[in-house]
Design an enzyme around this catalytic site. Structure first.
Site, mmCIF file in Angstrom:
data_model
loop_
_atom_site.group_PDB
_atom_site.id
_atom_site.type_symbol
_atom_site.label_atom_id
_atom_site.label_comp_id
_atom_site.label_asym_id
_atom_site.label_seq_id
_atom_site.Cartn_x
_atom_site.Cartn_y
_atom_site.Cartn_z
ATOM 1 N N ASN A 1 14.043 0.294 -2.454
ATOM 2 C CA ASN A 1 13.508 1.550 -1.926
ATOM 3 C C ASN A 1 13.895 2.762 -2.754
ATOM 4 O O ASN A 1 13.236 3.794 -2.703
ATOM 5 C CB ASN A 1 13.984 1.756 -0.485
ATOM 6 N N GLU B 1 14.615 -0.292 14.176
ATOM 7 C CA GLU B 1 14.709 0.369 12.866
ATOM 8 C C GLU B 1 15.969 1.224 12.786
ATOM 9 O O GLU B 1 16.461 1.739 13.801
ATOM 10 C CB GLU B 1 13.468 1.231 12.625
ATOM 11 N N ALA C 1 0.808 -1.222 0.000
ATOM 12 C CA ALA C 1 0.000 0.000 0.000
ATOM 13 C C ALA C 1 0.839 1.270 0.000
ATOM 14 O O ALA C 1 0.328 2.361 -0.242
ATOM 15 C CB ALA C 1 -0.925 0.008 1.214
ATOM 16 N N ARG D 1 10.868 7.281 -1.431
ATOM 17 C CA ARG D 1 12.305 7.350 -1.741
ATOM 18 C C ARG D 1 12.622 7.081 -3.211
ATOM 19 O O ARG D 1 13.701 7.370 -3.691
ATOM 20 C CB ARG D 1 13.075 6.350 -0.850
ATOM 21 N N ASP E 1 7.814 -4.938 -1.949
ATOM 22 C CA ASP E 1 9.037 -4.365 -2.522
ATOM 23 C C ASP E 1 10.267 -5.231 -2.244
ATOM 24 O O ASP E 1 11.388 -4.756 -2.327
ATOM 25 C CB ASP E 1 9.252 -2.928 -2.010
#
Ligand code: UD1
Ligand code: CA
Length: 480
Positions: free
Chosen positions: A243, A170, A23, A28, A116
């Site tokens: 990305n 992260e 979604a 980037r 992705d």
């Protein structure tokens, strides 16, 4: 594989669903096109992920989460038979899975893939499923140790050799010590549905991106006393994400190199494979030779003992055996039968059917043209909306005038016809079997079988005319 798993694969439903997160916008990439519709190996990222997932569960058990440009994404992959879940606002990967809650609550386990991360193989998805079941974990994370871990979430194991995970951190939240961890989160997970749905509403957006991170489920489930484990992918390259455009192009190169290796392993010779552009779904039989700088695109199939010479581009065509495509040809959406010779510099446009041993030579263009066995059009010709019988010879410079400015019309030429050079055939028109057409004719009426048709102005010859003309010219204007 246990009996239950096999049943799940056969019947769909209950044991395992696959959820693909697709979604996001892909900020980037700096592109207007949604990230998951960017292509590698001639196919959208999402198409690759769906293809891998479809080898593990039935398409009806695959739920794709769409949001940004939802309709465009849906219509691009709808033919695969998957289901869709809408995430209207994209508030992070954790939020994406919250949106899929009602779609997956009937399943015991769910496997989460990222739209992705396109190089993931079915074998590796099965590895995650098996490890997840063997470990009886609430959450199983697929990890890898790539050369450069920058940008990825890092896996914090409870102890170095333990499969148990404390948390995923992260990139933006890494402490200097955590930044030395090289094991990354692939964005691919298996969950038991019940504990996932029991705790997913506890996610918060208190982080650098102000999003709900699915990665935080590792910490939440651990804190609730659930088992969270990690399994490493056999090949780090297969879990790399796309990305940025640079990452996308790198994945494309990896995929094409893999495709070339697969074909070479099956007996196809590809000289300088790094210069060739071969799409993921291309099939080529053994003993065919592909020269440098060739592009083979879409669902192209090439038979055995063919030679595709340099600078030719073949898109979505089916070629038989023993075919020679000389340098610089462009072929699309057409079929070519055994033994044909094409080019150099031929343009075979959609809907062409070139029969056995056909010759289509330099600067010949065909479009929706069917050429029977052994027919030849060797030089400088346009054949559009045409049917040409076996053994017919089309002379240099022949043109089918198929378009009257409004409609397209058909040219039918029988077997063993001789069409002289520089003939114009004004369609609709028919030429019967065995007929002859004199060179430079403009053919506007039907030519019966075995007839001779000549349609050109008669030649006028005036003896001595040039000498007389030169005599009238003044000195200095004479032809040299
Ligand atoms: C994610 C992981 C990171 C991991 C990496 C692997 C999180 C918070 N981080 O980071 O640990 O190393 O993948 O590739 O999950 N998506 C949605 N809805 C949203 C947001 C994203 O469907 O609201 C989809 C995207 O379209 C994409 C996938 O989820 O296909 C991953 O999102 P992305 O923003 O690329 O996550 P990363 O930053 O790469
Ligand atoms: Ca990503």
């Amino acid at each position: 594989m246990s009996k239950t798993e096999t049943n799940t694969e056969m019947q769909g439903r209950a044991e395992l669903a696959v959820v693909i997160m697709a979604a996001g916008k892909g900020t980037r990439l700096k592109s207007k096109r949604p990230k998951v519709l960017h292509e590698i190996g001639g196919k959208p990222l999402l198409g690759h992920v769906i293809a891998a997932a479809s080898q593990v569960v039935a398409p009806a058990d695959i739920h794709v989460i769409i949001g940004h440009e939802a309709e465009r994404v849906r219509s691009t992959v709808a033919s695969s038979g998957v289901k869709f879940v809408e995430q209207i606002e994209q508030r992070g990967t954790g939020h994406a899975i919250q949106c899929a809650a009602s779609a997956v609550q009937g399943y015991k386990n769910i496997l989460v893939l990222s739209g992705d991360v396109p190089l993931i193989r079915a074998e590796t998805i099965r590895q995650v499923r098996q490890f997840h079941q063997a470990q009886q974990a609430a959450m199983t994370i697929l990890s890898a140790v790539p050369e450069d871990a920058t940008g990825y979430g890092r896996i914090l194991r409870r102890a170095p050799e333990s499969p148990e995970v404390e948390a995923i951190v992260e990139q933006k939240s890494l402490t200097p010590e955590q930044a030395t961890v090289r094991e990354i989160n692939s964005g691919i997970y298996a969950f038991q549905t019940a504990p996932l749905l029991a705790h997913i509403s506890n996610l918060t957006a208190e982080n650098a991106h102000k999003e709900l991170y699915l990665t935080d489920m590792a910490r939440l489930l651990r804190a609730a006393g659930e088992r969270v484990v990690v399994t490493e992918a056999p090949v780090a390259a297969e879990i790399l994400g796309a990305n940025t455009i640079a990452e996308l192009v790198a994945l494309d190169a990896t995929l094409r190199a893999n495709t070339a290796s697969r074909l070479m392993a099956a007996g196809v010779t590809i000289f300088r494979p790094e210069t060739c552009v071969i799409d993921a779904e291309v099939e080529i039989a053994q003993d065919t030779v592909i020269e440098p700088f060739v592009q083979l695109l879409g669902k192209t199939r090439i038979g055995t003992e063919c030679r595709i010479r340099s600078y030719s581009v073949i898109e979505s065509c089916t070629l038989g055996d023993g075919i020679l495509v000389r340098q610089g040809c462009i072929l699309s959406e057409s079929t070519v039968a055994d033994g044909a010779k094409i080019g150099p510099f031929a343009h075979v446009r959609p809907g062409s059917e070139l029969g056995e041993d056909v010759h289509v030579g330099n600067f010949v263009e065909t479009k929706k043209a069917r050429l029977g066995k052994g027919a030849k059009a060797n030089h400088l010709t346009y054949l559009g909306d045409a049917e040409i019988g076996e053994g017919t010879n089309i002379g240099a410079g022949t043109i089918t005038c198929n378009y009257d400015g409004v409609h397209k019309h058909i040219t039918k030429i029988g077997r063993n016809v001789f069409v002289g050079s520089d003939t114009t055939l004004v369609a609709p028109i028919e030429v019967g079997d065995g007929a002859y057409i004199g060179a430079a004719s403009c053919i506007t009426k039907e030519v019966p079988a075995d007839a001779l048709a000549v349609g050109r102005a008669r030649q006028v010859t005036k003896e001595g005319w040039a000498i007389a003309r030169r005599g009238q010219q003044k000195k200095g204007e004479q032809a040299t």
